[in-house]
Design an enzyme around this catalytic site. Structure first.
Site, PDB file in Angstrom:
ATOM      1  N   GLU A 137      28.822  39.895  35.765  1.00 54.60           N
ATOM      2  CA  GLU A 137      28.363  38.894  36.725  1.00 54.60           C
ATOM      3  C   GLU A 137      28.291  39.513  38.124  1.00 54.60           C
ATOM      4  OE1 GLU A 137      31.388  35.953  36.008  1.00 54.60           O
ATOM      5  OE2 GLU A 137      30.722  35.730  33.939  1.00 54.60           O
ATOM      6  N   ILE A 170      39.060  36.577  31.848  1.00 58.11           N
ATOM      7  CA  ILE A 170      38.812  37.431  30.682  1.00 58.11           C
ATOM      8  C   ILE A 170      39.157  36.713  29.381  1.00 58.11           C
ATOM      9  CG2 ILE A 170      41.077  38.568  30.353  1.00 58.11           C
ATOM     10  CD1 ILE A 170      39.556  41.242  30.233  1.00 58.11           C
ATOM     11  N   GLU A 173      31.682  35.253  29.892  1.00 59.62           N
ATOM     12  CA  GLU A 173      32.523  36.424  29.630  1.00 59.62           C
ATOM     13  C   GLU A 173      32.466  36.850  28.167  1.00 59.62           C
ATOM     14  OE1 GLU A 173      33.292  33.946  31.613  1.00 59.62           O
ATOM     15  OE2 GLU A 173      33.404  34.987  33.532  1.00 59.62           O
ATOM     16  N   LEU A 229      26.397  33.837  33.369  1.00 57.28           N
ATOM     17  CA  LEU A 229      27.839  33.644  33.558  1.00 57.28           C
ATOM     18  C   LEU A 229      28.502  33.334  32.209  1.00 57.28           C
ATOM     19  CD1 LEU A 229      29.344  31.380  36.366  1.00 57.28           C
ATOM     20  CD2 LEU A 229      30.553  32.088  34.317  1.00 57.28           C
ATOM     21  N   GLN A 256      34.775  39.504  36.228  1.00 56.17           N
ATOM     22  CA  GLN A 256      34.915  39.380  37.684  1.00 56.17           C
ATOM     23  C   GLN A 256      36.367  39.332  38.166  1.00 56.17           C
ATOM     24  OE1 GLN A 256      32.762  36.123  40.025  1.00 56.17           O
ATOM     25  NE2 GLN A 256      31.337  37.820  39.905  1.00 56.17           N
ATOM     26  N   PHE A 257      37.212  38.624  37.428  1.00 57.39           N
ATOM     27  CA  PHE A 257      38.654  38.628  37.690  1.00 57.39           C
ATOM     28  C   PHE A 257      39.362  38.547  36.347  1.00 57.39           C
ATOM     29  CE2 PHE A 257      37.103  37.144  41.755  1.00 57.39           C
ATOM     30  CZ  PHE A 257      37.977  37.701  42.679  1.00 57.39           C
ATOM     31  N   HIS A 313      43.037  34.075  40.229  1.00 59.41           N
ATOM     32  CA  HIS A 313      42.465  35.293  40.804  1.00 59.41           C
ATOM     33  C   HIS A 313      43.551  36.347  41.027  1.00 59.41           C
ATOM     34  CE1 HIS A 313      39.158  32.555  41.433  1.00 59.41           C
ATOM     35  NE2 HIS A 313      38.389  33.537  41.856  1.00 59.41           N
TER      36      HIS A 313
HETATM   37  C1  LIG Z   1      34.972  31.690  33.682  1.00 59.17           C
HETATM   38  C2  LIG Z   1      34.690  32.154  35.054  1.00 59.17           C
HETATM   39  N1  LIG Z   1      33.992  33.279  35.234  1.00 59.17           N
HETATM   40  C3  LIG Z   1      33.750  33.741  36.470  1.00 59.17           C
HETATM   41  C4  LIG Z   1      34.209  33.078  37.559  1.00 59.17           C
HETATM   42  C5  LIG Z   1      33.923  33.593  38.952  1.00 59.17           C
HETATM   43  N2  LIG Z   1      32.957  32.725  39.576  1.00 59.17           N
HETATM   44  C6  LIG Z   1      33.358  31.716  40.374  1.00 59.17           C
HETATM   45  S1  LIG Z   1      32.114  30.753  40.791  1.00 59.17           S
HETATM   46  C7  LIG Z   1      30.984  31.654  39.966  1.00 59.17           C
HETATM   47  C8  LIG Z   1      29.552  31.224  39.949  1.00 59.17           C
HETATM   48  C9  LIG Z   1      29.419  29.826  39.474  1.00 59.17           C
HETATM   49  O1  LIG Z   1      28.114  29.402  39.592  1.00 59.17           O
HETATM   50  P1  LIG Z   1      27.690  27.910  39.278  1.00 59.17           P
HETATM   51  O2  LIG Z   1      28.227  27.513  37.947  1.00 59.17           O
HETATM   52  O3  LIG Z   1      26.245  27.826  39.473  1.00 59.17           O
HETATM   53  O4  LIG Z   1      28.466  27.046  40.352  1.00 59.17           O
HETATM   54  P2  LIG Z   1      28.340  27.129  41.949  1.00 59.17           P
HETATM   55  O5  LIG Z   1      29.322  28.144  42.407  1.00 59.17           O
HETATM   56  O6  LIG Z   1      26.951  27.469  42.285  1.00 59.17           O
HETATM   57  O7  LIG Z   1      28.723  25.778  42.433  1.00 59.17           O
HETATM   58  C10 LIG Z   1      31.603  32.724  39.360  1.00 59.17           C
HETATM   59  C11 LIG Z   1      30.913  33.751  38.575  1.00 59.17           C
HETATM   60  C12 LIG Z   1      34.953  31.897  37.333  1.00 59.17           C
HETATM   61  N3  LIG Z   1      35.458  31.187  38.340  1.00 59.17           N
HETATM   62  N4  LIG Z   1      35.178  31.460  36.086  1.00 59.17           N
END
Ligand SMILES: Cc1ncc(C[n+]2csc(CCOP(=O)(O)OP(=O)(O)O)c2C)c(N)n1
Ligand SMILES: [Mg+2]
Lengths: 320, 356
Positions: free
Chosen positions: A29, A87, A60, A58, A82-83, A129
């Site tokens: 990501e 995972i 994992e 998005l 990403q963190f 995180h």
């Molecule tokens: C399972 C997971 N993977 C990665 C992340 C890191 N992360 C936080 S927000 C985000 C993007 C999310 O996008 P979206 O679903 O469109 O929501 P938005 O942030 O645009 O409101 C990511 C990759 C996470 N929080 N949870």
């Protein structure tokens, strides 16, 4: 030799291996245009293009699962999660497939993926995180677990991980990403996996640590004649270096930021108890995170082992 | 036998209020002037909450923060459609949902300052703490809705999530279960066009997010997410349908993330300023204000006093949050289990001997 931080070192290592080996691909990501949220893959997309540096949807499990398929087809995928706190949905893929593809196929197939992920606390982040759940992966046969403790070990270990025959979970201590700058050897530089490193020799106590705790351990032990071991590969770990040190000092402290119960410290202590107990002059001691959900920033400093807590433990063990 | 079409679908898009502030009266729900003023008040309060959060973060008084600027109508409009007995499962970008449901503002700031006590939801408020792992909580909403059905209670559940969340298995599992069990759940996707640096077109190859519901056997609808009336209506309709046994609905709120992903992000690395600029004219608050001005519900003076009143509430919330005493060290242990384990008790003694 140039002074670089860990982000730069990892970035250069990836770029160099990608130059050398056209099968190395990066996926995850925000690893492309954005260069990763910590910029570890910065510039790779521009240099190697979208086929070798993939900004994935998005997901994992999707990232690791497709990486497994790519590896089976002959690529060398480097998947970024990403963190570490995210995972867990990919654990199914890592445990049920990557870890056992070699066994399942009786050696016909192998699964040499590298799963990189930032891990650990000390960065004042929101929930999930700051995870430090390396022991989960150490428990799983078939997966190697590697943790650098600075820019130079990051290069040496990542290079080896990228040339491994088996799946590697490569944990990057987030707190160290930009904290330490040091000289990193130029050109090819590989540190063997499953080998620990003696950071400082000493006679009175052996302190075993890794990742971001190592730097604190070194500071905490300044006043003492301590031998400090950077474990670097957590699974399979280097028993020989540990035993040799235990024989010399007779005292062992293990430091990790993960919760105490079933942390890797427990396995190390049990191994020492089985094979080197007669050299011990004191019980094996641990300085670890507590058995609680990793707290938010306001309490994080109390959770993470720091120098005073470590020094206290050193004093305690030296009384034996 | 010739080839037959055995299934075909259409995806609708709902908009009631256009950018000029003109409402389509055939679609307009019946709102009293006070209800519209309440909506406007919440939109403004949410905007000021968000702006203040960003400035506090800039001064180091809050931790990493996720701004929802641009998404106010998608959040306020949907949140207002719920009954107090309905259950909401939010993600991290839905502060305006919390605000609309009457969540204490000081607690929200407390949470974003890195103090988890801020997510102790007041009793009686049916909202969950925010889910940091993307998409994973969608299943919880489905499960809660299944439980409401088993208990024969006329409540619904809803999950809020982003466009990125629709790529994870949890989203698909949550929708599939909801379809199979005909659960009274509403899935509210905040399609703000970006998931950190990944644009919507790269998240999924399908034309809309709404259409994903069709594969699970229920309706999906796209609404203009910057039109507070449309979002309200779509949510209200979905909730009514759910409570009458009509099953789940997926609502795609088509909106835009005006800010960076979070304060830790720099969106200039991956998107162009013109795109952000083009959404300014579609601003949800501007649009409602135009409507209200046309209909004699708002003038320069009342606009000013609404903003001032909201500003005062925010000032109070900030000072409330900042005057909370720091958490006790024991806090770290208290909630791990119902009661402390033996080992935790030992660790707690160790820590209360002082740090180190
Ligand atoms: C399972 C997971 N993977 C990665 C992340 C890191 N992360 C936080 S927000 C985000 C993007 C999310 O996008 P979206 O679903 O469109 O929501 P938005 O942030 O645009 O409101 C990511 C990759 C996470 N929080 N949870
Ligand atoms: Mg989004």
């Amino acid at each position: 030799m140039a002074q670089v931080n860990m982000v730069q070192s990892l970035n250069q290592t990836l770029a160099e291996e990608m130059e050398r080996d056209p099968n190395v691909v990066v996926l995850g990501e925000d690893v492309g245009k954005n260069g990763g949220v910590f910029r570890v893959t910065n510039g790779l997309y521009e240099k190697f293009g979208p086929e070798r540096v993939m900004d994935t949807p998005l997901a994992e499990a999707g990232i690791v699962g497709t990486a497994i398929g790519m590896a089976l087809y002959g690529l060398k995928p480097v998947a970024e999660i990403q963190f570490m706190g995210f995972i867990y949905s990919a654990i199914d893929q890592i445990f049920s497939h990557a870890a056992r593809m070699r066994t399942r196929s009786r050696g016909r197939y192998r699964c040499p993926i590298v799963v990189r992920t930032p891990y650990g606390g000390g960065i004042k982040a929101i929930e999930l995180h700051s995870e430090s759940t390396e022991a989960l992966f150490c428990h799983m046969p078939g997966v190697k677990v590697v943790v650098p403790s600075g820019p130079a070990t990051a290069k040496g270990l990542l290079t080896s991980a990228l040339r491994e025959e088996d799946p590697v979970v490569f944990l990057e201590p987030t707190r160290l990403y930009r904290m330490i700058r040091e000289e990193v050897p130029e050109g090819e530089y590989a540190l063997p996996l499953a080998k620990a490193r003696i950071v400082k020799e000493g006679k009175d106590v052996t302190i075993i640590s890794w990742g971001s705790m190592l730097q604190r351990t070194v500071k905490a032990a300044e006043q003492y004649d301590a031998e400090i071991i950077d474990l670097m590969t957590l699974s399979p770990f280097d028993e020989e270096t540990i035993f040799a040190s235990v024989k010399k000092t007779g005292r062992v402290i293990i430091v990790h930021e993960a919760a105490r119960t079933c942390g890797l410290g427990a396995e190390i202590a049990a191994t020492i108890a089985e094979e080197a107990i007669l050299y011990l002059r004191a019980p094996v001691m641990r300085v670890t995170g507590y058995d609680v959900v990793m707290p938010f920033p306001k309490l994080e400093d109390y959770y993470l082992p720091e120098e005073t807590r470590m020094a206290k433990k050193i004093e305690e063990i030296l009384r034996y | 036998m010739p080839e037959q079409v055995i299934e075909s679908f259409e995806v609708e898009r709902l908009r009631i209020l256009n950018e000029k502030g003109e409402a389509d009266s055939s679609l307009m729900p019946s709102f009293s002037p006070d209800e519209i003023k309440k909506m406007y008040g919440l939109l403004v309060l949410s905007r000021i909450f968000d702006e203040r959060a960003l400035s506090l973060q800039g001064e180091g008084r809050l931790g990493t923060y996720a701004s929802f600027r641009g998404q106010e109508a998608s959040q306020v409009g949907s949140a207002l459609a719920f009954d107090p007995s309905d259950w909401i499962f939010p993600s991290y970008r839905e502060s305006a949902v919390f605000i609309s449901r009457g969540y204490p503002l000081d607690r929200l700031y407390q949470f974003w300052s890195g103090d988890e006590r801020g997510m102790r939801v007041p009793d009686g408020l049916n909202i969950l703490p925010i889910s940091i792992p993307v998409s994973t909580h969608i299943l919880h909403a489905t499960g809660a809705a299944m439980a409401a059905k088993i208990k024969k209670e006329k409540t619904a559940a809803a999950a809020y999530f982003g466009d990125g969340a629709t790529s994870k298995g949890d989203f698909h599992e949550g929708l599939n279960f909801a379809g199979v069990y005909n659960a009274p759940v509403v899935f509210i996707c905040q399609n703000n066009q970006w998931a950190i640096s990944l644009p919507r077109e790269r998240q999924t190859a399908s034309r809309t997010i709404a259409q994903k519901a069709l594969a699970y056997g229920f309706a999906g609808i796209q609404v203009d997410g910057n039109d507070v009336f449309a979002v309200y209506k779509a949510t209200k309709d979905a909730l009514e349908k759910a409570k009458e046994g009509g099953g789940p609905t997926l609502i795609e709120c088509y909106t835009y993330r005006m800010g960076h992903h979070t304060t830790a992000d720099d969106s200039t690395r991956y998107r162009i300023a013109e795109e952000v600029e083009s959404w300014k004219e579609k601003d949800p608050i501007l649009r409602l204000a135009r409507y209200m001005e046309k209909n004699g519900l708002l003038n320069e003076e009342s606009k000013k006093s609404i903003a001032e009143e909201a500003g005062k509430k925010i000032d109070e919330a900030v000072s409330g949050a900042e005057s909370m005493p720091p958490p006790d060290l024991e806090e770290m242990f208290t909630y791990t289990y119902h009661s402390l384990s033996h080992r935790e008790r030992k660790e707690m003694r160790e820590i209360s001997d002082g740090p180190g």
